[in-house]
Design an enzyme around this catalytic site. Sequence first.
Site, PDB file in Angstrom:
ATOM      1  CG  ASP A 100      -1.611  -3.627   4.694  1.00 46.51           C
ATOM      2  OD1 ASP A 100      -1.687  -3.285   3.508  1.00 46.51           O
ATOM      3  OD2 ASP A 100      -2.157  -4.664   5.134  1.00 46.51           O
TER       4      ASP A 100
ATOM      5  CE  LYS B 251      -4.745  -5.128   5.681  1.00 46.63           C
ATOM      6  NZ  LYS B 251      -4.926  -5.903   4.430  1.00 46.63           N
TER       7      LYS B 251
ATOM      8  CG  ASP C  18      -2.036  -1.010   1.128  1.00 44.24           C
ATOM      9  OD1 ASP C  18      -2.244  -1.551   0.030  1.00 44.24           O
ATOM     10  OD2 ASP C  18      -2.699  -1.258   2.153  1.00 44.24           O
TER      11      ASP C  18
END
Length: 346
Positions: A258, A260, A245
């Site tokens: 990352d 989420k 990411d």
Amino acid sequence: MFVLNRVLFAGGIMLPESTSLTVSHFSAVHRLTSPRRNSPYSSVDSERYSSLVKSVMSSRVSTQTPESLQAEDDNIYGPVVKAQMPSRSEPRVPKTLHPFLNSERALEKDEPEAGPPARILLNRGRSRAFIPSVTRVLQQTLSPEQTFYLERWKRRMIAELGEEGFKEYSQNVFRQGKLFHSALEGILTSAETWKKRNLSETPVCPPDVQGYIQSICHVLEDVSAVRAIESTVQHGALNYLGIVDCVARYRGVLCVIDWKTSEKPKPFLSNTYDNPVQVAAYAGALNSDANYKYQVENGLIVVAYKDGSPAHAHQVNSELMSEYWKTWLLRLEEFSEPRDAMSSYL
């Protein structure tokens, strides 16, 4: 002998005056007239228990010993098999402990030169056609416990929403995730937008994900020196790939980040399930990929919420990354074993 000068009552019988009685006569009268009490031992069969009483009162010692009783039991029932205390199973280790860091690269201590973030697109050509992704490996090596809870959640959602409703829900979650990552990409690649306080009101942020962007505002304040966004990484020696990411500095530490989204709060790193393993896999691939001239040994998992409540940012330091890297190697071995067995069979 004594004389009673008055009328007395003896055991309920009136005696006339001046009647002479001996003590023995008085006692006899009392016994004859008083109600007889039953002894609690009157109903005991003394003959039946006489042998038991004699054996208890006897001073003779039995010839049986603990050893002879044990031998008799062994002869009748077989020897006693003592249960062993369960031994603690040794933690599993990968067959080949491939290094997480690249010994040929140095870790960056200072801020890198300014420049646009790298974005290497995934090209599924012939050379990459059979290379598994990190996501696929993790999905196909779930533990029985993880599979059970995932299936139970899916059944509950289908029971509540129906088959079509659950399908629409899944598609909506996937769509919102893509919009969220696209909005983040626009924010992180635009210095002008990034400086704005209210990031949720920027033109790059669709209404559906404004809550998510608002949720991570406080995290973005600590993010700097973005090196890569939505960029492909590949581990040539271990033969897997993935798309990170973001690679940037968080509070001065270079991390694989990352992003989420979640409908439920995840305040602890343990609430993120396999996400730390995923981040370690991405970092290990980046460290071995020739497209990147640096390496990363830290991770960051940011969980954003649609209602705009502050996101949880879980840092994964170098020590934890090393442990999650070992877990990733085990999962990768588990994924590869059936394929290797099939290849040898053919």
